[in-house]
Scaffold this active site. Structure first.
Site: not given
Length: 855
Positions: A524-526
């Site tokens: 998630d959410e790099v």
């Protein structure tokens, strides 16, 4: 997963010092009064808000003009370019910020107050948005943080404070709004309610009841010996001793019989002479036992009973979804082992069979990994002293000392105990090890390990589990404000680290005798910018022709992780981004389901259905493309979203507000159907669904189940956790287990609304008259949310109602807070003046107070 904005800019002023070196040792922090309040949202028509600190010196000493800093946490980022005369504001990392006086600041004299206004991006609605964890640090004692406990958050009461933007038309949950909402709920007599929850597939009541006493015998088929022992222990809690278990049939017995039916199915027959539960498997028998427990009156769990009248029923039942999950984040804020075991009892009662254990994050690593002690010694605690060397920095208001919910972890023995406890209750525990983003706790811990071993001259060993290249100059900024929270997926040591963690987890499951099918590997959410200037990326780009950009590293990483899990006969599970690929259409960058990973039994938690963001149908797109999807949408199933739009309801709301009705009204296979308005309360256009993807028959087969999720940024105690879980969990349980309701498939909109209204009233009456009263006592009792009363002044009277029929409303007319001895509301109140009202449960706990003037 976790898309709250980090763009808030806070320009705060904090006022202390003249000669800090002299007064640091004897300054009483309680003599520094701090107030913070919102002035207005949509400041000057911009997507920003104005707020203000007021600092008051109540001591006899002058607060010096220099030599100190104030640290605080804020769940949004600071704009450090905001100019102010007396102070400068610095962003440290994550949500940690620091205020320092400039040369212009003159200090604060005794008795003086100073006000400092701040401008911030986005908006502020409730107390969870306020700065938290304030502490003072003097320059000459840089490792000592002094908590500022004399801190008050001023409530927001004006429309300009409770409206996010000009387009925010969602009403504030004032007493009259609540009253009008509650009017749709019918008060149904308790004896007319279904007595098993979640609602069974087929349920028939019969005349009479079975008189359950301590002399009852449990007669079991050999296949159900463990379930018989569990039932005996459960009945001991209500009748005082364990019933005898016997293989021979007897009267006055509870019989556990082997039958031919589906895996999780059961049949329950309660007659005047005895009880029979039939199932084909141990798990089916276990659910039959939970239904039998559900039949017992709530008071059965309050104290030992001489006898209990169990209503006579015939039940045939099986779940709608095989995957009925609850995710708990213990990484942002920790929960003790005792609370985890208690939560597992709660999940088992309501037939939730998957416990998704979110164990690692930027702000905490919560599980002991043998051979890597730094993960918990460093990553398992937060505090000010030597942060990023001895511990992680304060986050989410955890303060300067590592004695809050910001610190803690489970030992190997703790985790094995949790696994055994869950397995006994037929709950699969899925551990989550976040990566490559949301990984700062691991990254910093392995950096400390590297420094320790390098100092000892063990360079090769030091580099073995390093997660970030030493000379990486890449710049990124995560949604949560971190600039160093992404594992370098170009480095072989990253995969050695993950293999070590997976190997130790597999061994723990084996020792516990627990089933392990998958490990959730994050995804998630790099943030953009990750790896761009990494020397490891430059090297792998030369060696691997398939890797040309950092986007390619994403697919490289998850292919490696997928292969790693396969060596343990596990499948890959992650957040939705694991199944997405970046590409271009007409030079525009878009994301599509990644065909490379499709149809490989890869499971995805799909959370992004935020109404208005454009990805409302993402879960269906991924399921249609061949991914196994666990429906985890923020708009309906995020337990950490605030219940209502109210200053006093803590919790986030970036994805909307989620009360128990949002879970109950969720239509898993057609949730677009009842999307009526966006998160700002605006009605969706009639064409809203035209370009949205519907589930195909193949897609439907790929929806494995649904999941409720509790992220813990605002969950700083067990009480707060239980408040946010309940009663929401009951909506999840109903929707995951019960058959598809008529209102969900009815095409006539008017008829569908009528059917829904009837169904909602039935459900909320069961919740309020059977399940919440049970939870006052079950497993030691739960501190669920008690909603505020709906109140309206009308024609010279005050009228009140409540979302939970059967809960008492009490009131006062003398200005005092209502208590259990205050008058019970039975009808319109005619007394004049200020009326205060609260809702009470059966053991005397109460809601917040609503006050109204009756003139």
């Amino acid at each position: 997963m976790r898309k709250y904005s980090i763009s808030l800019m806070l320009c705060t002023g904090v006022l202390f010092t003249a000669n800090a070196q002299k007064i640091a040792s004897n300054l009483n922090s309680k003599e520094i009064g701090v107030q913070w309040g919102l002035v207005e949202n949509s400041y000057k028509g911009m997507p920003k808000y104005l707020s203000a600190f007021v600092f008051t010196n109540t001591s006899t000493k002058e607060i010096p003009a220099k030599g100190w800093s104030i640290y605080f946490n804020l769940p949004r980022g600071i704009d450090t370019t905001f100019e102010q005369k007396d102070f400068k504001v610095e962003h440290i990392n994550g949500d940690l910020n620091r205020i320092k006086p400039t040369a212009n600041f003159k200090g604060i004299a005794p008795g003086q107050s100073v006000r400092f206004e701040m401008i911030a991006n986005d908006w502020s609605l409730n107390s969870a948005d306020a700065p938290s964890g304030l502490y003072l640090v003097f320059d000459n004692e840089p490792n000592k943080g002094i908590p500022l406990t004399n801190y008050k958050i001023l409530p927001s009461t004006e429309i300009r404070q409770l409206t996010r933007t000009a387009g925010d038309i969602l009403p504030v949950s004032t007493a009259d709004v609540v009253y009008n909402t509650n009017k749709a709920i019918a008060d149904i007599q308790a004896e007319k309610l279904i007595k098993i929850f979640p609602t069974p597939v087929d349920y028939q009541e019969k005349p009479g009841s079975f008189n359950l006493k301590s002399d009852v015998t449990i007669v079991t088929d050999p296949a159900f010996k463990k379930d018989a022992a569990y039932l005996s222990a459960e009945l001991q809690k209500v009748v005082g001793k364990k019933p005898i278990i016997s293989p021979a049939a007897k009267t006055n017995s509870i019989q556990l019989r082997l039958g031919n039916m589906a895996n999780e199915a059961y049949q329950l027959n309660v007659g005047t002479e005895g009880i029979v539960i039939t199932a084909a498997t141990s798990i089916g028998m276990f659910y039959g036992i939970q239904s039998l427990k559900s039949l017992l009156p709530a008071q059965s769990w309050a104290f030992v009973q001489k006898s209990i009248a169990v209503p006579a029923v015939e039940v045939k039942d099986a779940p709608r979804f095989a995957w009925r999950a609850f995710m708990l984040d213990v990484a942002r804020n920790f929960q003790p082992k005792s609370e985890i075991l208690k939560t597992l009892d709660l999940l088992a009662l309501y037939k939730i069979n998957v416990f998704h254990f979110h164990l690692t994050e930027d702000e905490g690593w919560r599980i002991e990994i043998p051979g890597l002690p730094e993960l918990t010694e460093i990553g398992g605690k937060r505090g000010h002293r030597d942060f990023d060397k001895a511990q992680l920095p304060p986050s989410f208001g955890s303060g300067p000392d590592n004695n809050s919910s910001g610190s803690g972890y489970y030992t190997k023995a703790d985790f094995i105990e949790i696994l055994k406890y869950a397995t006994e209750r037929h709950i699969r525990v899925i551990p989550e090890i976040e990566g490559p983003g949301h990984a700062r706790a691991a990254i910093i811990s392995m950096q400390v390990r590297y420094d320790r071993l390098l100092k000892a001259g063990k360079k090769e060993e030091a580099e073995n589990y390093l997660l970030r290249a030493i000379n990486d100059k890449s710049e990124h900024h995560s949604v949560q404000g971190w600039n160093d929270n992404v594992m370098d997926v170009s480095m072989p040591s990253t995969y050695k680290f993950l293999a070590k963690v997976v190997d130790e987890l597999v061994l723990m499951y084996k020792e516990a005798g627990a089933q392990l099918e998958t490990i959730h590997m994050g995804g998630d959410e790099v943030p953009a910018g990750s790896w761009a200037k990494s020397p490891a990326f430059a090297k792998i780009k030369q060696e691997n022709s398939a890797i040309k950009t950092t986007d390619d590293l994403w697919y490289y990483f998850y292919e490696n992780v997928n292969q790693l899990l396969k060596t343990y006969n596990l499948y890959l599970y992650g957040w939705e981004e694991v199944g997405l690929r970046k590409t271009r259409v007409d030079a525009q960058k878009i994301t599509i389901p990644n065909p490379d990973f499709a149809n490989q039994n890869i499971h995805l938690d799909v959370w992004n259905n935020v109404i208005g963001w454009g990805s409302e149908d993402l879960a269906y797109k991924l399921a249609n493309a061949g991914y196994k999807v666990v429906l985890s949408p923020v708009s309906n199933l995020y337990f950490d979203m605030s219940y209502t739009k109210s200053f006093d309801e803590q919790g986030y709301y970036w994805g909307g507000f989620v009360d128990v009705d949002k879970l109950f009204s969720f239509i898993p296979l057609d949730y677009l159907k009842n999307m009526k308005q966006d998160r700002m309360g605006n009605k969706l256009p009639a064409t809203f669904q035209n370009d949205k993807e519907k589930l195909t028959d193949v897609g439907k087969s790929n929806i494995v189940g649904i999941q409720g999720l509790l992220f813990s940024e605002t969950i700083t105690s067990t009480e707060r956790m239980e408040y946010m879980i309940l009663p929401k969990l009951l909506g999840l349980a109903e929707r995951a287990w019960a058959k598809n309701p008529e209102w969900a498939t009815e095409k006539d909109e008017v008829k569908a609304e009528s059917l829904y209204s009837q169904s909602w009233s039935q459900f909320i009456n069961v919740v309020s008259k059977r399940e919440l009263p049970r939870l006052n006592y079950y497993a030691g009792g739960f501190k669920y949310r008690i909603p505020t009363p709906g109140v309206i002044a009308e024609n010279g009277t005050v009228k009140a109602n409540v979302q939970l029929p059967g809960f008492a409303i009490r009131y006062t007319t003398n200005g005092l807070t209502p208590t259990v001895k205050s008058p019970l509301y039975k009808g319109p109140i005619t007394e004049k003046g200020s009326i205060k009202l609260s809702v009470f449960d059966g053991i005397g706990r109460s809601s917040r107070v609503e006050e109204i003037k009756n003139n």
